[in-house]
Design an enzyme around this catalytic site. Structure first.
Site, PDB file in Angstrom:
ATOM      1  N   GLY A 309       0.195  -1.436   0.457  1.00 12.43           N
ATOM      2  CA  GLY A 309      -0.059  -0.041   0.109  1.00 12.43           C
ATOM      3  C   GLY A 309       0.806   1.005  -0.081  1.00 12.43           C
ATOM      4  O   GLY A 309       2.066   1.443  -0.520  1.00 12.43           O
ATOM      5  N   SER A 310       0.575   1.859   1.002  1.00 12.52           N
ATOM      6  CA  SER A 310       0.913   3.830   0.564  1.00 12.52           C
ATOM      7  C   SER A 310       2.448   4.118   1.153  1.00 12.52           C
ATOM      8  O   SER A 310       3.164   4.994   0.384  1.00 12.52           O
ATOM      9  CB  SER A 310      -0.062   4.922   1.197  1.00 12.52           C
ATOM     10  OG  SER A 310      -1.161   4.908  -0.306  1.00 12.52           O
ATOM     11  N   THR A 311       2.595   2.736   1.952  1.00 13.74           N
ATOM     12  CA  THR A 311       3.776   2.939   2.771  1.00 13.74           C
ATOM     13  C   THR A 311       5.016   2.684   1.600  1.00 13.74           C
ATOM     14  O   THR A 311       6.024   3.472   1.662  1.00 13.74           O
ATOM     15  CB  THR A 311       4.228   2.170   4.191  1.00 13.74           C
ATOM     16  OG1 THR A 311       4.222   0.866   3.162  1.00 13.74           O
ATOM     17  CG2 THR A 311       3.374   1.707   5.251  1.00 13.74           C
ATOM     18  N   MET A 312       4.704   2.065   0.276  1.00 15.44           N
ATOM     19  CA  MET A 312       5.749   2.362  -1.031  1.00 15.44           C
ATOM     20  C   MET A 312       5.010   3.643  -1.092  1.00 15.44           C
ATOM     21  O   MET A 312       6.438   3.718  -2.140  1.00 15.44           O
ATOM     22  CB  MET A 312       4.944   1.316  -2.204  1.00 15.44           C
ATOM     23  CG  MET A 312       6.161   0.566  -2.644  1.00 15.44           C
ATOM     24  SD  MET A 312       6.995  -0.024  -1.449  1.00 15.44           S
ATOM     25  CE  MET A 312       8.789  -0.247  -2.935  1.00 15.44           C
TER      26      MET A 312
END
Length: 713
Positions: A309-312
């Site tokens: 998800g958005s941690t990437m």
């Protein structure tokens, strides 16, 4: 009347018998001579045959190595257990004046009943069997050394014990997937089957020995016969990087989260930002390795590969900055973006109008990163960046069954979704490793779980942790910008700020949230529903000089989306900050005020204290001398406001300071400086000490400190 000839004829039968007997005797004589004079008879070595017939061989089991935490606290060890047996046959006593079998069965049963938790009637039933010996089970199986001594004190004739070894984990459900477990096999050996116990089986198990000797037909060793003994080589001890204090914080927070939010699974891990040492890792569901109530045989830290998800977006933004002239003040239209026939939307479905790319990171806008990637780099550069940051490959951490994840994206829509962590798979340990790039100004540090391996007999260290840091792979300029953006995610007060739940006053934590869908194998597509997501957080603190990295993920909580994960992260972070003396009281300006330690040796105590106080650094003075002769802080190390320095003066009497409120680590530094031994009871912060403040200490002094998880102010 018979003639002489007739009489002589009557002796022919005895003569034949005599001749037959004589031939038989000759055959026996020849056979005896053959056996006596020749070393081999019919191809059989008679000396070896005779030796083997009365040779007893037995295995001498090697002792399995222990597992310790970083401070030498036992996490796994072998313990003896015993089975109570009763000899029933009078033949065992024989001519002995002391009875060696059970004589008074009623009295024996009554004496043993309360100790092995079996009724008198049940024990009597066993004692009345027609057998040479019996086991008094189930109550008499697996008893402890202490219980064995209680039974021995009864002096009951005919009662004996069979010793057995088992693996014991004194903390029960504690870092279970890190430790793994070892289980006794049918042949009596103990075999590691999960975690460190399995990964380092060959080092922990040691090498069995053996003994051989000659015995007579009664089972006794024959005097003056050779005895051959090969001594066993005990297994080595393994010290992990786990800090039991940190681990307890994690276990406590995880249990509370599990009780309240009941996720399908969760993992929360803390790592030393500078060294890569795993300080603690907790998961749910978990298990107690003593009873093996295990439902999952995979360690989520290294084997769960899922869409991050958005941690990437941390690393996608990082890649764009490194490969283009990134300008975070430029604006774009949020909401949605079309990729061919597909449309990508922001998480709120409508966006926030025209906003800057910096704000797009803070709001976790999918459209922002897709546009940045499309306009500045291509799929090859993005994939190379991810690989350089450690994704799509093993980290090499010393844990079994690590997975490499997946970086498969080719088509434009796949490149777009990969940039915000969808359609690719990463593991928690990869995310922890990648975060070290930010914590170390552009250099990546390999994660480690083994502190050292020690020969249990000689004390020789056969392996010791060493820092494994890469060359500069990201510029300092980019890292500073990423820190700024991650700080905004947590401290921002705008409507779309995604990480406000993780803001901790005074701690200066920075991070990035993530929410990803997961594939439903049964349904044949991405799972749908309010909480059917994997919620993640990747963070570190303090911002300007990170010491701790924390990464957590929760799958499908029963309610309230990511609140449970935020509660875990903030609770654990505050506990760790106090435990490790990471100052939470000073403001941001104070935290950025660094002091590079110089040598204080032979300097005036008052001058040193004044200099340190100017930087907000706490000082503890040992002795009443006027010159510094030893210091706890290493020369050229960095101190921040709120750190503590211990100074030993040129006083012949070295006295103990008050350590109330000190962390475990501070006390260890003090004792190492004073060259004295230390012991702890509990975890947390000092509430009492065995040596009173002001008492003179010597080299034989042992400081025992009682710790509690929360110090009453």
């Amino acid at each position: 009347m018979k003639t002489r000839k007739e009489k002589n004829q009557s002796w022919s039968f005895p003569g034949k018998v005599f001749i037959t007997f004589l031939v038989f005797i000759l055959i026996l004589f020849v056979q005896y001579a053959y056996v006596a004079l020749f070393p081999s008879v019919y191809g059989i070595n008679m000396e070896k045959f005779a030796s083997n017939r009365y040779t007893v061989s037995s295995i001498l089991r090697a002792k399995r190595g222990n597992l310790f935490d970083s401070e030498g606290n036992l996490l796994a060890l072998n313990v003896s257990s015993y089975t109570v047996i009763a000899y029933l046959s009078e033949s065992r006593t024989g001519s002995s004046k002391i009875p060696l079998h059970v004589v008074d069965k009623q009295a024996t049963a009554e004496a043993l009943s309360p100790l092995i938790n079996m009724s008198v009637e049940t024990i009597l039933g066993l004692l009345n069997r027609n057998a040479y010996q019996v086991e008094l089970g189930p109550g008499g199986r697996g008893i402890t050394e202490l219980k064995k001594e209680e039974i021995e004190d009864l002096n009951l004739p005919g009662i004996d014990f069979i010793e057995d070894q088992k693996r014991y984990y004194p903390n029960g459900d504690f870092a279970s997937y890190i430790l793994g477990y070892a289980k006794k096999q049918e042949d009596g050996t103990i075999l590691g089957e999960l975690g460190i116990e399995s990964k380092y089986e060959s080092i922990l198990k040691g090498t069995d020995g053996s003994t051989q000797y000659q015995q007579d037909r009664y089972g006794y060793k024959i005097p003056d016969t050779p005895e051959t003994t090969i001594e066993p080589i005990d297994g080595s001890d393994i010290y992990l990087t786990i800090d039991s204090g940190v681990q307890r914080f994690l276990e406590s927070a995880m249990k509370e989260n599990n009780k309240k939010y009941s996720p399908e699974w969760a993992v929360l891990t803390v790592m030393d930002a500078k060294t890569g040492k795993i300080l603690g890792s907790s998961t749910t569901p978990s298990y107690d390795p003593n009873i093996l109530n295990i439902t999952n045989y995979e360690n989520p830290l290294v084997t769960y590969a899922y869409e991050p998800g958005s941690t990437m977006k941390i690393y996608s933004y990082m890649c764009v900055m490194e490969n283009s002239n990134y300008n975070g003040e430029l604006t774009y239209k949020s909401g949605h973006i079309d990729i061919g026939e597909e449309s990508i939307q922001d998480w709120n479905g409508k966006g926030w109008g025209h906003i800057t790319y910096d704000l797009g990171f803070e709001y976790s806008s999918n459209v922002a990163i897709v546009e940045l990637v499309q306009q500045n780099i291509n799929k090859q550069i993005l994939k190379e960046c991810y690989q350089k940051y450690g994704f799509g490959q093993l980290t090499g951490v010393e844990l079994s069954r690590e997975q490499s994840g997946s970086l498969k994206f080719n088509y434009p829509i796949e490149v777009a979704t990969a940039s915000f962590g969808q359609g690719i798979a990463t593991t928690p340990i990869q995310n922890l490793q990648a975060l070290t790039i930010i914590a170390n100004n552009g250099k990546m540090v390999k994660p480690k779980i083994i502190e050292k391996i020690v020969d249990s007999k000689t004390g020789e260290i056969t392996y010791e942790y060493s820092l494994d840091m890469s060359e500069q792979i990201v510029s300092v300029e980019t890292i500073n910008k990423i820190k700024e953006l991650m700080n905004n995610v947590v401290t921002g007060e705008n409507e779309g700020t995604t990480g406000r739940l993780y803001n901790i006053e005074g701690l200066d934590i920075i991070g990035k949230t993530g929410t990803s869908q997961y594939y439903d194998i049964e349904g044949g597509g991405y799972s749908t529903g309010k909480n059917n997501y994997i919620y993640s957080f990747a963070g570190m603190f303090p911002k300007d000089n990170p010491e701790i990295i924390i990464y957590g993920s929760v799958k499908n909580p029963s309610w309230n989306t990511s609140v449970g994960l935020a509660n875990m992260v903030t609770t654990v972070s505050k506990d760790i900050a106090k435990y490790l003396n990471i100052n939470m009281e000073t403001n941001k300006d104070d935290l950025t005020k660094e002091y590079i330690v110089e040598s204080f040796i032979n300097n005036d105590v008052d001058d040193v204290v004044k200099k340190l106080q100017d930087y907000g650094i706490k000082t503890t003075i040992i002795g009443e001398g006027n010159k510094v002769i030893r210091q706890s802080a290493m020369v050229n190390s960095t101190l921040l406001s709120g750190d503590r320095v211990v100074l030993i003066t040129n006083d012949k009497n070295i006295t103990m300071p008050s350590v109330r409120g000190w962390s475990r680590r501070e006390i260890i530094i003090l004792c190492d400086l004073l060259n004295i031994k230390y012991e702890f009871e509990g975890y947390g912060y000092a509430i009492s000490q065995s040596i009173a403040a002001g008492e003179v200490i010597n080299k034989d002094t042992v400081l025992t400190t009682i710790l509690e998880s929360k110090l009453e102010e």
